[in-house]
Design a protein around this motif. Structure first.
Motif, PDB file in Angstrom:
ATOM      1  N   GLN A 141       0.841  -1.191   0.000  1.00  0.00           N
ATOM      2  CA  GLN A 141       0.000   0.000   0.000  1.00  0.00           C
ATOM      3  C   GLN A 141       0.877   1.242   0.000  1.00  0.00           C
ATOM      4  O   GLN A 141       1.936   1.259   0.621  1.00  0.00           O
ATOM      5  CB  GLN A 141      -0.881   0.049   1.254  1.00  0.00           C
ATOM      6  CG  GLN A 141      -1.625  -1.214   1.587  1.00  0.00           C
ATOM      7  CD  GLN A 141      -2.189  -1.176   2.998  1.00  0.00           C
ATOM      8  OE1 GLN A 141      -2.461  -0.112   3.548  1.00  0.00           O
ATOM      9  NE2 GLN A 141      -2.355  -2.337   3.601  1.00  0.00           N
ATOM     10  N   ASN A 142       0.409   2.268  -0.707  1.00  0.00           N
ATOM     11  CA  ASN A 142       0.970   3.601  -0.520  1.00  0.00           C
ATOM     12  C   ASN A 142      -0.188   4.542  -0.221  1.00  0.00           C
ATOM     13  O   ASN A 142      -1.289   4.086   0.086  1.00  0.00           O
ATOM     14  CB  ASN A 142       1.795   4.041  -1.739  1.00  0.00           C
ATOM     15  CG  ASN A 142       0.993   4.042  -3.032  1.00  0.00           C
ATOM     16  OD1 ASN A 142      -0.227   4.241  -3.025  1.00  0.00           O
ATOM     17  ND2 ASN A 142       1.670   3.823  -4.148  1.00  0.00           N
TER      18      ASN A 142
ATOM     19  N   GLN B 150      -3.482   0.352  -3.422  1.00  0.00           N
ATOM     20  CA  GLN B 150      -3.101  -0.880  -2.746  1.00  0.00           C
ATOM     21  C   GLN B 150      -3.210  -2.026  -3.736  1.00  0.00           C
ATOM     22  O   GLN B 150      -3.944  -1.949  -4.719  1.00  0.00           O
ATOM     23  CB  GLN B 150      -3.991  -1.140  -1.535  1.00  0.00           C
ATOM     24  CG  GLN B 150      -5.468  -1.290  -1.877  1.00  0.00           C
ATOM     25  CD  GLN B 150      -6.332  -1.534  -0.654  1.00  0.00           C
ATOM     26  OE1 GLN B 150      -5.847  -1.973   0.378  1.00  0.00           O
ATOM     27  NE2 GLN B 150      -7.613  -1.256  -0.773  1.00  0.00           N
TER      28      GLN B 150
ATOM     29  N   ARG C 293       3.703   0.395   2.695  1.00  0.00           N
ATOM     30  CA  ARG C 293       3.464  -0.507   3.817  1.00  0.00           C
ATOM     31  C   ARG C 293       3.224  -1.899   3.253  1.00  0.00           C
ATOM     32  O   ARG C 293       2.414  -2.065   2.340  1.00  0.00           O
ATOM     33  CB  ARG C 293       2.261  -0.038   4.646  1.00  0.00           C
ATOM     34  CG  ARG C 293       2.474   1.318   5.298  1.00  0.00           C
ATOM     35  CD  ARG C 293       1.211   1.869   5.931  1.00  0.00           C
ATOM     36  NE  ARG C 293       0.156   2.120   4.940  1.00  0.00           N
ATOM     37  CZ  ARG C 293       0.114   3.186   4.150  1.00  0.00           C
ATOM     38  NH1 ARG C 293       1.072   4.098   4.204  1.00  0.00           N
ATOM     39  NH2 ARG C 293      -0.880   3.344   3.292  1.00  0.00           N
TER      40      ARG C 293
ATOM     41  N   LEU D  22       2.006  -5.371   9.632  1.00  0.00           N
ATOM     42  CA  LEU D  22       2.040  -4.261   8.686  1.00  0.00           C
ATOM     43  C   LEU D  22       3.390  -3.582   8.853  1.00  0.00           C
ATOM     44  O   LEU D  22       3.672  -2.979   9.890  1.00  0.00           O
ATOM     45  CB  LEU D  22       0.901  -3.276   8.951  1.00  0.00           C
ATOM     46  CG  LEU D  22       0.665  -2.213   7.875  1.00  0.00           C
ATOM     47  CD1 LEU D  22       0.267  -2.872   6.554  1.00  0.00           C
ATOM     48  CD2 LEU D  22      -0.411  -1.236   8.306  1.00  0.00           C
ATOM     49  N   LEU D  23       4.245  -3.718   7.843  1.00  0.00           N
ATOM     50  CA  LEU D  23       5.628  -3.278   7.943  1.00  0.00           C
ATOM     51  C   LEU D  23       5.848  -2.049   7.066  1.00  0.00           C
ATOM     52  O   LEU D  23       5.796  -2.142   5.838  1.00  0.00           O
ATOM     53  CB  LEU D  23       6.565  -4.405   7.501  1.00  0.00           C
ATOM     54  CG  LEU D  23       6.410  -5.726   8.272  1.00  0.00           C
ATOM     55  CD1 LEU D  23       7.244  -6.816   7.624  1.00  0.00           C
ATOM     56  CD2 LEU D  23       6.806  -5.543   9.726  1.00  0.00           C
ATOM     57  N   PRO D  24       6.095  -0.877   7.669  1.00  0.00           N
ATOM     58  CA  PRO D  24       6.372   0.324   6.876  1.00  0.00           C
ATOM     59  C   PRO D  24       7.795   0.303   6.336  1.00  0.00           C
ATOM     60  O   PRO D  24       8.708  -0.248   6.957  1.00  0.00           O
ATOM     61  CB  PRO D  24       6.180   1.462   7.886  1.00  0.00           C
ATOM     62  CG  PRO D  24       6.476   0.841   9.219  1.00  0.00           C
ATOM     63  CD  PRO D  24       6.046  -0.598   9.115  1.00  0.00           C
TER      64      PRO D  24
ATOM     65  N   GLY E  15       1.799  -5.577   3.982  1.00  0.00           N
ATOM     66  CA  GLY E  15       0.930  -6.339   4.874  1.00  0.00           C
ATOM     67  C   GLY E  15       1.173  -7.827   4.716  1.00  0.00           C
ATOM     68  O   GLY E  15       1.237  -8.339   3.598  1.00  0.00           O
TER      69      GLY E  15
ATOM     70  N   ASP F 263      11.737   0.478   7.979  1.00  0.00           N
ATOM     71  CA  ASP F 263      12.109   1.622   8.804  1.00  0.00           C
ATOM     72  C   ASP F 263      12.922   1.192  10.016  1.00  0.00           C
ATOM     73  O   ASP F 263      13.760   1.944  10.511  1.00  0.00           O
ATOM     74  CB  ASP F 263      10.852   2.366   9.283  1.00  0.00           C
ATOM     75  CG  ASP F 263      10.131   3.062   8.137  1.00  0.00           C
ATOM     76  OD1 ASP F 263      10.724   3.171   7.044  1.00  0.00           O
ATOM     77  OD2 ASP F 263       8.977   3.488   8.334  1.00  0.00           O
TER      78      ASP F 263
END
Length: 201
Positions: free
Chosen positions: A16-17, A21, A49, A57-59, A51, A75
């Motif tokens: 996703q941005n 998505q 991100r 959920l990993l940015p 998922g 991050d």
């Protein structure tokens, strides 16, 4: 930036941005990055991100793209073993990778037909909002979203005004991903029509 090697995988996730998505295929996961394949147009430097199963959920940020797989740099460090174990526990359950979307959905049940809204969707099912009083857990329904056609689903749970549906036949990865990319929306569905025959089962 150099990125370290990691676990080789073949998992379905989401990317996703701020504007879109899509589904993605996760091919490698390490403490610092993930390598994905996706139809979503991504460019180096984009904030995204990822998922994964188990509500992970990993940015991160898109790294330099040098082939078919796209690196997303986290991050902060993650523990790949924890992510994989959470995915195993969630396999086939309600914690599968879901894409958030709000679109009209027509539900054809054994007693009536009802118009509601989707909350999210996965390969195995979807959550809806706006539950009709005649719906009961275990009902076999026909679910219609424009572009995906009609699909059989079983009503799995009801919580307040929301409910969970399990598709009788899992959606194909390409079918769902292409539908999302096409941006299909449903218009002109009547909220009340006469019931239609349902398949046995």
């Amino acid at each position: 930036m150099m990125i370290n090697s990691g676990l080789s995988l073949l998992h379905i996730g989401s990317v996703q941005n701020d504007h879109a998505q899509a589904l993605c295929i996760v091919r490698k996961l390490s403490t610092s990055h993930v390598m994905i394949a996706t139809r979503l147009l991504l460019e180096p430097g984009m904030i995204v991100r990822i998922g994964l199963r188990g509500n992970y959920l990993l940015p991160g940020q898109v790294g330099d793209i040098a082939g078919p797989l796209i690196p997303v740099l986290f991050d902060r460090p993650v523990n790949p073993s924890d992510v994989v174990e959470a995915g195993k526990r969630a396999h086939g359950g309600q914690e599968s990778v879901r894409l958030q979307l709000e679109r009209p959905v027509q539900i054809v049940g054994p007693r009536a037909t009802h118009l509601c809204l989707s909350v999210d969707i996965s390969l195995g099912g979807m959550k809806i909002r706006g539950v009709a009083p005649w719906l009961h857990i275990g009902d076999l329904l026909l679910v219609e979203l424009q572009g995906l056609g009609r699909r059989e689903a079983r009503l799995a749970w009801i919580k307040g005004n929301e409910a969970g549906l399990h598709f009788r036949h899992t959606l194909g990865y390409d079918d769902l991903d292409q539908w999302l990319q096409n941006g299909q929306t449903h218009v002109g569905i009547a909220a009340t029509t006469r019931p239609q025959a349902l398949p046995n089962g």
